[in-house]
Design an enzyme around this catalytic site. Structure first.
Site, PDB file in Angstrom:
ATOM      1  N   ARG A  87     115.831  50.218  21.007  1.00  0.00           N
ATOM      2  CA  ARG A  87     115.825  48.797  20.668  1.00  0.00           C
ATOM      3  C   ARG A  87     114.679  48.463  19.706  1.00  0.00           C
ATOM      4  O   ARG A  87     113.850  47.606  19.989  1.00  0.00           O
ATOM      5  CB  ARG A  87     115.619  48.042  21.980  1.00  0.00           C
ATOM      6  CG  ARG A  87     116.449  46.801  22.164  1.00  0.00           C
ATOM      7  CD  ARG A  87     116.316  46.280  23.585  1.00  0.00           C
ATOM      8  NE  ARG A  87     114.956  46.085  24.024  1.00  0.00           N
ATOM      9  CZ  ARG A  87     114.464  46.458  25.207  1.00  0.00           C
ATOM     10  NH1 ARG A  87     115.213  47.033  26.098  1.00  0.00           N
ATOM     11  NH2 ARG A  87     113.192  46.249  25.504  1.00  0.00           N
ATOM     12  N   HIS A 124     111.197  45.759  29.229  1.00  0.00           N
ATOM     13  CA  HIS A 124     110.407  45.684  27.992  1.00  0.00           C
ATOM     14  C   HIS A 124     108.983  46.144  28.276  1.00  0.00           C
ATOM     15  O   HIS A 124     108.400  45.777  29.295  1.00  0.00           O
ATOM     16  CB  HIS A 124     110.415  44.241  27.482  1.00  0.00           C
ATOM     17  CG  HIS A 124     109.961  44.097  26.055  1.00  0.00           C
ATOM     18  ND1 HIS A 124     110.379  44.934  25.046  1.00  0.00           N
ATOM     19  CD2 HIS A 124     109.133  43.197  25.460  1.00  0.00           C
ATOM     20  CE1 HIS A 124     109.825  44.545  23.901  1.00  0.00           C
ATOM     21  NE2 HIS A 124     109.066  43.504  24.123  1.00  0.00           N
ATOM     22  N   LYS A 167     116.116  39.353  15.697  1.00  0.00           N
ATOM     23  CA  LYS A 167     115.647  38.006  16.074  1.00  0.00           C
ATOM     24  C   LYS A 167     114.704  37.473  14.992  1.00  0.00           C
ATOM     25  O   LYS A 167     114.221  38.246  14.143  1.00  0.00           O
ATOM     26  CB  LYS A 167     114.939  38.078  17.424  1.00  0.00           C
ATOM     27  CG  LYS A 167     113.652  38.899  17.407  1.00  0.00           C
ATOM     28  CD  LYS A 167     113.126  39.145  18.814  1.00  0.00           C
ATOM     29  CE  LYS A 167     111.856  39.968  18.771  1.00  0.00           C
ATOM     30  NZ  LYS A 167     111.454  40.445  20.104  1.00  0.00           N
ATOM     31  N   CYS A 175      94.898  26.806   0.470  1.00  0.00           N
ATOM     32  CA  CYS A 175      95.463  25.460   0.622  1.00  0.00           C
ATOM     33  C   CYS A 175      96.900  25.571   1.120  1.00  0.00           C
ATOM     34  O   CYS A 175      97.421  26.660   1.327  1.00  0.00           O
ATOM     35  CB  CYS A 175      95.435  24.718  -0.708  1.00  0.00           C
ATOM     36  SG  CYS A 175      93.837  24.776  -1.545  1.00  0.00           S
ATOM     37  N   MET A 176      97.548  24.423   1.278  1.00  0.00           N
ATOM     38  CA  MET A 176      98.926  24.432   1.764  1.00  0.00           C
ATOM     39  C   MET A 176      99.858  25.170   0.804  1.00  0.00           C
ATOM     40  O   MET A 176     100.713  25.948   1.226  1.00  0.00           O
ATOM     41  CB  MET A 176      99.417  22.991   1.965  1.00  0.00           C
ATOM     42  CG  MET A 176     100.781  22.912   2.621  1.00  0.00           C
ATOM     43  SD  MET A 176     101.381  21.220   2.757  1.00  0.00           S
ATOM     44  CE  MET A 176     100.386  20.589   4.103  1.00  0.00           C
ATOM     45  N   ASP A 177      99.688  24.941  -0.489  1.00  0.00           N
ATOM     46  CA  ASP A 177     100.651  25.455  -1.470  1.00  0.00           C
ATOM     47  C   ASP A 177     100.031  26.354  -2.528  1.00  0.00           C
ATOM     48  O   ASP A 177     100.737  26.826  -3.421  1.00  0.00           O
ATOM     49  CB  ASP A 177     101.315  24.278  -2.202  1.00  0.00           C
ATOM     50  CG  ASP A 177     101.768  23.222  -1.231  1.00  0.00           C
ATOM     51  OD1 ASP A 177     102.477  23.586  -0.284  1.00  0.00           O
ATOM     52  OD2 ASP A 177     101.386  22.048  -1.398  1.00  0.00           O
ATOM     53  N   ARG A 186     107.133  38.690  32.071  1.00  0.00           N
ATOM     54  CA  ARG A 186     107.767  37.663  31.240  1.00  0.00           C
ATOM     55  C   ARG A 186     109.128  37.433  31.890  1.00  0.00           C
ATOM     56  O   ARG A 186     109.193  37.210  33.085  1.00  0.00           O
ATOM     57  CB  ARG A 186     107.826  38.191  29.795  1.00  0.00           C
ATOM     58  CG  ARG A 186     108.096  37.155  28.759  1.00  0.00           C
ATOM     59  CD  ARG A 186     107.912  37.688  27.338  1.00  0.00           C
ATOM     60  NE  ARG A 186     108.944  38.647  26.951  1.00  0.00           N
ATOM     61  CZ  ARG A 186     109.052  39.202  25.741  1.00  0.00           C
ATOM     62  NH1 ARG A 186     108.186  38.885  24.797  1.00  0.00           N
ATOM     63  NH2 ARG A 186     109.998  40.051  25.458  1.00  0.00           N
ATOM     64  N   TYR A 213      88.979  23.257  -0.962  1.00  0.00           N
ATOM     65  CA  TYR A 213      88.607  22.395   0.169  1.00  0.00           C
ATOM     66  C   TYR A 213      87.414  22.973   0.933  1.00  0.00           C
ATOM     67  O   TYR A 213      87.335  24.189   1.147  1.00  0.00           O
ATOM     68  CB  TYR A 213      89.754  22.320   1.178  1.00  0.00           C
ATOM     69  CG  TYR A 213      90.943  21.510   0.747  1.00  0.00           C
ATOM     70  CD1 TYR A 213      90.836  20.141   0.480  1.00  0.00           C
ATOM     71  CD2 TYR A 213      92.198  22.108   0.642  1.00  0.00           C
ATOM     72  CE1 TYR A 213      91.954  19.410   0.111  1.00  0.00           C
ATOM     73  CE2 TYR A 213      93.318  21.376   0.278  1.00  0.00           C
ATOM     74  CZ  TYR A 213      93.188  20.024   0.018  1.00  0.00           C
ATOM     75  OH  TYR A 213      94.290  19.309  -0.336  1.00  0.00           O
TER      76      TYR A 213
HETATM   77  C1  LIG Z   1     111.255  41.838  20.071  1.00  0.00           C
HETATM   78  C2  LIG Z   1     111.796  42.755  21.091  1.00  0.00           C
HETATM   79  C3  LIG Z   1     112.046  44.101  20.771  1.00  0.00           C
HETATM   80  C4  LIG Z   1     111.605  44.742  19.490  1.00  0.00           C
HETATM   81  O1  LIG Z   1     110.227  44.976  19.523  1.00  0.00           O
HETATM   82  P1  LIG Z   1     109.505  45.849  18.373  1.00  0.00           P
HETATM   83  O2  LIG Z   1     108.134  46.002  18.859  1.00  0.00           O
HETATM   84  O3  LIG Z   1     109.598  45.028  17.126  1.00  0.00           O
HETATM   85  O4  LIG Z   1     110.271  47.100  18.259  1.00  0.00           O
HETATM   86  C5  LIG Z   1     112.672  44.883  21.731  1.00  0.00           C
HETATM   87  N1  LIG Z   1     113.020  44.373  22.921  1.00  0.00           N
HETATM   88  C6  LIG Z   1     112.775  43.090  23.263  1.00  0.00           C
HETATM   89  C7  LIG Z   1     113.168  42.605  24.604  1.00  0.00           C
HETATM   90  C8  LIG Z   1     112.146  42.238  22.370  1.00  0.00           C
HETATM   91  O5  LIG Z   1     111.892  40.978  22.707  1.00  0.00           O
END
Ligand SMILES: *Cc1c(COP(=O)(O)O)cnc(C)c1O
Length: 376
Positions: A231, A171, A39, A319-321, A137, A272
């Site tokens: 995962r 999770h 992701k 700064c930004m850049d 969540r 700045y």
């Molecule tokens: C992002 C995510 C992961 C991976 O998490 P890490 O801490 O980077 O291993 C696994 N499962 C779910 C549901 C996530 O949202």
């Protein structure tokens, strides 16, 4: 990359990602599947490149957060299974079916909508059910007084006609944090997860083919929670406290260059807000990186970067850049010299601490203006 454009870039080591994949894989129980979390553009490393590598290396699954991320992979020739971790509006069921994308289902009402939509299209949508065991969540509520209702809703979900129940997952909230309380919390989440699965399988007369819960923290600290698939995200990219302990290698090196060097008399304010004033005659370098590239402004005056001959303190507001660094004691650093913002020579965690955040956020923050350069 055109040399003339050398300003700021992110070097991505595909061999290091492969090394990390193989090292994590080697520690898994026999038969345990590997899902690579790609992701957020693979935590900034480039989802297509990382997914191609994982597909070729023999990973079993990929996970993304939304439909657009999944489609990007399909459009670029990734044919392996992809799980969407977040919500997809049921109107897009046709797209999910057509592209063979697995959807997370986190509530009974949504399960009904997906099943109905898939039925109208004459298909069966492949899903993984998500349980909320304490992250609060997404996911079917099943903790505490919700246990019985949760199991009932899950029984109704698994009986819907047009869903193929391939997996179930949860999770963890604190699997990567030290301390007894955190460990107890993770163990309680795991117990609830397996208890709910057991109840649904027994009462529903079915089996979930793939049960998974281990994110990076659990892969490292709770290997017994691997179940049918792990995962990991961060671990794959070699970052986080555990990465080093396991011999994993950081895969991104954020590099910029010195654009200009000037000498200032003592008492000269810089950038700045005039938040830094030279205390001595100073050889100050200007770097071509700023917060629009992903270097947080919160790091201003708090961090140092690896340069030829040592480390240069960052001075004045970022700064930004651009931002400035003190090169007075670093005579080997010149205009055009490479400066490592983070990577093997300069720990990302030092930067994320200074920015009061976690390595995840800084990896994702490397903006699209920063070209990714792949080392094969
Ligand atoms: C992002 C995510 C992961 C991976 O998490 P890490 O801490 O980077 O291993 C696994 N499962 C779910 C549901 C996530 O949202």
């Amino acid at each position: 990359m055109n040399d003339l454009q050398k300003r700021t870039w992110a070097e991505i080591s595909l061999p290091n990602i492969r090394h990390n994949y193989e090292a994590i894989r080697a520690g898994l129980p026999a038969g345990c599947r590997f899902l690579g979390v790609v992701k957020a553009d693979a935590y900034g490393h480039g989802a297509v490149a990382v997914s191609r590598l994982l597909q070729e290396a023999g990973a079993d699954y990929l996970a993304v957060s939304c439909l657009d991320e999944a489609l990007e992979l399909r459009e670029n020739g990734i044919s392996m299974p992809i799980l969407i971790l977040g919500h997809t509006p049921p109107e897009y069921t046709e797209m999910l079916l057509e592209k063979h994308i697995t959807q997370t289902v986190s509530a009974l009402a949504k399960a009904r909508e997906y099943s109905e939509a898939a039925g109208k299209l004459g298909g069966k949508l492949k899903i993984h059910i998500k349980l909320d065991t304490g992250m609060s969540r997404l996911g079917f509520l099943c903790a505490g007084s919700y246990f019985e209702k949760g199991v009932e809703n899950l029984l109704e979900t698994v009986a819907l006609p047009n869903l193929e129940i391939e997996g179930v997952y949860t999770h963890f909230a604190v699997s990567d944090e030290p301390g007894e309380d955190c460990e107890a919390y993770t163990r309680a989440q795991f117990k609830l997860f397996t208890d709910v699965i057991e109840a649904v399988e027994r009462r529903g007369g079915m089996r979930f083919p793939i049960r998974h819960c281990a994110n990076s923290g659990a892969v490292v600290s709770f290997p017994e929670m691997a179940l049918d698939m792990v995962r990991p995200g961060l671990l794959l990219y070699g970052y986080g406290d555990a990465g080093g302990r396991l011999g994993l290698r950081p895969c991104m090196r954020l590099v910029t260059t010195v654009s200009t060097i000037k000498y200032y008399e003592p008492g000269t304010s810089v950038s700045y807000g005039r938040r830094f004033t030279t205390g001595r005659r100073t050889r100050m370098g200007v770097l071509g990186i700023g917060y629009a590239d992903g270097l947080p402004r919160l790091c201003s005056n708090k961090v140092s970067f690896a340069v030829p001959g040592g480390f240069a303190l960052q001075r004045g507001s970022i700064c930004m850049d651009m931002c400035m660094v003190d090169l007075t004691d670093l005579p080997d650093t010149h205009v055009g010299s490479e400066v490592e913002i983070f990577g093997p020579a300069n720990d990302l965690c030092a930067l994320s601490d200074a920015a009061q955040t976690i390595p995840y956020e800084l990896l994702c923050a490397v903006s699209k203006r920063v070209p990714r350069v792949y080392a094969e």
